[in-house]
Motif scaffolding. Structure first.
Motif, PDB file in Angstrom:
ATOM      1  N   GLU A 193       9.332   1.093  -8.623  1.00 47.06           N
ATOM      2  CA  GLU A 193       9.499   2.361  -8.061  1.00 47.06           C
ATOM      3  C   GLU A 193      11.050   2.836  -8.294  1.00 47.06           C
ATOM      4  O   GLU A 193      11.339   4.119  -8.528  1.00 47.06           O
ATOM      5  CB  GLU A 193       8.984   2.512  -6.687  1.00 47.06           C
ATOM      6  N   ALA A 194      11.971   2.173  -7.893  1.00 49.11           N
ATOM      7  CA  ALA A 194      13.274   2.528  -7.722  1.00 49.11           C
ATOM      8  C   ALA A 194      13.798   2.778  -9.391  1.00 49.11           C
ATOM      9  O   ALA A 194      14.265   3.896  -9.297  1.00 49.11           O
ATOM     10  CB  ALA A 194      14.225   1.163  -7.223  1.00 49.11           C
ATOM     11  N   GLN A 195      13.425   2.093 -10.346  1.00 49.94           N
ATOM     12  CA  GLN A 195      13.616   2.458 -11.459  1.00 49.94           C
ATOM     13  C   GLN A 195      13.275   3.779 -11.855  1.00 49.94           C
ATOM     14  O   GLN A 195      13.884   4.363 -12.741  1.00 49.94           O
ATOM     15  CB  GLN A 195      13.310   1.290 -12.681  1.00 49.94           C
ATOM     16  N   LEU A 196      12.034   3.931 -11.568  1.00 52.54           N
ATOM     17  CA  LEU A 196      11.267   5.286 -12.027  1.00 52.54           C
ATOM     18  C   LEU A 196      12.024   6.456 -11.304  1.00 52.54           C
ATOM     19  O   LEU A 196      12.309   7.569 -12.006  1.00 52.54           O
ATOM     20  CB  LEU A 196       9.953   5.098 -11.651  1.00 52.54           C
ATOM     21  N   ILE A 197      12.448   6.416 -10.033  1.00 57.06           N
ATOM     22  CA  ILE A 197      13.075   7.419  -9.348  1.00 57.06           C
ATOM     23  C   ILE A 197      14.471   7.757  -9.913  1.00 57.06           C
ATOM     24  O   ILE A 197      14.569   8.901 -10.233  1.00 57.06           O
ATOM     25  CB  ILE A 197      13.403   6.776  -7.762  1.00 57.06           C
ATOM     26  N   ARG A 198      15.220   6.774 -10.363  1.00 54.42           N
ATOM     27  CA  ARG A 198      16.548   6.984 -10.879  1.00 54.42           C
ATOM     28  C   ARG A 198      16.124   7.531 -12.461  1.00 54.42           C
ATOM     29  O   ARG A 198      16.926   8.614 -12.646  1.00 54.42           O
ATOM     30  CB  ARG A 198      17.302   5.581 -11.080  1.00 54.42           C
ATOM     31  N   GLU A 238       6.738  -4.016  -7.534  1.00 57.34           N
ATOM     32  CA  GLU A 238       6.286  -2.802  -7.376  1.00 57.34           C
ATOM     33  C   GLU A 238       7.670  -1.844  -6.851  1.00 57.34           C
ATOM     34  O   GLU A 238       7.954  -0.846  -7.458  1.00 57.34           O
ATOM     35  CB  GLU A 238       5.333  -2.349  -6.236  1.00 57.34           C
ATOM     36  N   ALA A 239       8.470  -2.496  -6.002  1.00 59.86           N
ATOM     37  CA  ALA A 239       9.592  -1.654  -5.359  1.00 59.86           C
ATOM     38  C   ALA A 239      10.562  -1.612  -6.507  1.00 59.86           C
ATOM     39  O   ALA A 239      11.248  -0.556  -6.618  1.00 59.86           O
ATOM     40  CB  ALA A 239      10.138  -2.316  -4.281  1.00 59.86           C
ATOM     41  N   THR A 240      10.662  -2.781  -7.221  1.00 61.47           N
ATOM     42  CA  THR A 240      11.638  -2.729  -8.304  1.00 61.47           C
ATOM     43  C   THR A 240      11.474  -1.422  -9.336  1.00 61.47           C
ATOM     44  O   THR A 240      12.247  -0.573  -9.730  1.00 61.47           O
ATOM     45  CB  THR A 240      11.785  -3.854  -9.200  1.00 61.47           C
ATOM     46  N   ARG A 253       0.729  -1.245   0.081  1.00 56.86           N
ATOM     47  CA  ARG A 253       0.067   0.074   0.077  1.00 56.86           C
ATOM     48  C   ARG A 253       0.855   1.456  -0.216  1.00 56.86           C
ATOM     49  O   ARG A 253       0.641   2.375  -0.799  1.00 56.86           O
ATOM     50  CB  ARG A 253      -1.063  -0.144   1.165  1.00 56.86           C
ATOM     51  N   GLU A 254       2.016   1.190   0.575  1.00 59.35           N
ATOM     52  CA  GLU A 254       2.787   2.388   0.562  1.00 59.35           C
ATOM     53  C   GLU A 254       3.506   2.474  -0.673  1.00 59.35           C
ATOM     54  O   GLU A 254       3.830   3.736  -1.219  1.00 59.35           O
ATOM     55  CB  GLU A 254       4.303   2.400   1.568  1.00 59.35           C
ATOM     56  N   ARG A 255       3.819   1.409  -1.341  1.00 62.98           N
ATOM     57  CA  ARG A 255       4.420   1.678  -2.883  1.00 62.98           C
ATOM     58  C   ARG A 255       3.302   2.249  -3.696  1.00 62.98           C
ATOM     59  O   ARG A 255       3.489   2.827  -4.630  1.00 62.98           O
ATOM     60  CB  ARG A 255       4.831   0.446  -3.295  1.00 62.98           C
ATOM     61  N   PHE A 256       1.953   1.625  -3.561  1.00 63.72           N
ATOM     62  CA  PHE A 256       0.829   2.157  -4.418  1.00 63.72           C
ATOM     63  C   PHE A 256       1.006   3.532  -4.324  1.00 63.72           C
ATOM     64  O   PHE A 256       0.608   4.414  -5.150  1.00 63.72           O
ATOM     65  CB  PHE A 256      -0.293   1.524  -3.960  1.00 63.72           C
ATOM     66  N   GLN A 257       0.746   4.220  -2.784  1.00 62.00           N
ATOM     67  CA  GLN A 257       0.716   5.642  -2.683  1.00 62.00           C
ATOM     68  C   GLN A 257       1.946   6.448  -3.234  1.00 62.00           C
ATOM     69  O   GLN A 257       1.595   7.364  -3.781  1.00 62.00           O
ATOM     70  CB  GLN A 257       0.580   5.673  -1.261  1.00 62.00           C
ATOM     71  N   SER A 258       3.050   6.078  -3.109  1.00 58.75           N
ATOM     72  CA  SER A 258       4.241   6.409  -3.557  1.00 58.75           C
ATOM     73  C   SER A 258       4.273   6.771  -5.070  1.00 58.75           C
ATOM     74  O   SER A 258       4.246   7.749  -5.681  1.00 58.75           O
ATOM     75  CB  SER A 258       5.376   5.678  -3.066  1.00 58.75           C
ATOM     76  N   LEU A 259       3.807   5.584  -5.738  1.00 59.78           N
ATOM     77  CA  LEU A 259       3.704   5.834  -7.190  1.00 59.78           C
ATOM     78  C   LEU A 259       2.603   6.789  -7.675  1.00 59.78           C
ATOM     79  O   LEU A 259       2.722   7.519  -8.742  1.00 59.78           O
ATOM     80  CB  LEU A 259       3.449   4.307  -7.850  1.00 59.78           C
TER      81      LEU A 259
END
Length: 140
Positions: A119-124, A115-117, A10-16
């Protein structure tokens, strides 16, 4: 443990959601000049598809294949709609599951990893484009 995985998902969903809400529309098609690079929109297609596919698989109790209903990765509004609808479908599915088997628990962890993978790729990707991310984003 499942409660921790669900909390983190849920935290990853919210972050994205927060990241996508702040992006300029032209960024959805912008690529970096590096090999095997995906645009923001292409990441979103994979994220939405994984959410939809893992939701279907969780309900079935085993992997049910990959499908994605996001037809356009170029339009911010379409991406936001599908991120939210895939999240809502996931939440509805979780409530409908009465028996949590080892297979379902494994599918849930795989979705969190996915999701975490991304999110990290998107941040970079966004940092490489010299974009500012919301302060709420955990790893930014």
């Amino acid at each position: 443990m499942r409660d921790v995985v669900l909390k983190n998902l849920r935290e990853r969903f919210q972050s994205l959601n927060e990241i996508v809400d702040t992006l300029n529309p032209e960024l959805f098609t912008t690529h970096l000049n590096v090999p095997k690079n995906k645009s923001v929109g292409e990441h979103m297609w994979c994220i939405v598809g994984a959410r939809e596919s893992y939701t279907k698989s969780l309900l079935k109790g085993e992997w049910a294949g990959f499908e994605c209903s996001l037809a356009s990765t170029e339009h911010r509004g379409d991406v936001i709609e599908k991120l939210r609808s895939s999240e809502a479908a996931f939440e509805a599915a979780i409530k409908d599951i009465n028996e949590w088997t080892p297979e379902r628990n494994e599918l849930l962890v795989y979705l969190l990893e996915h999701e975490a993978t991304h999110e990290a790729q998107l941040i970079r990707h966004l940092f490489a484009l010299e974009q500012t991310l919301p302060e709420s984003v955990k790893w930014a």
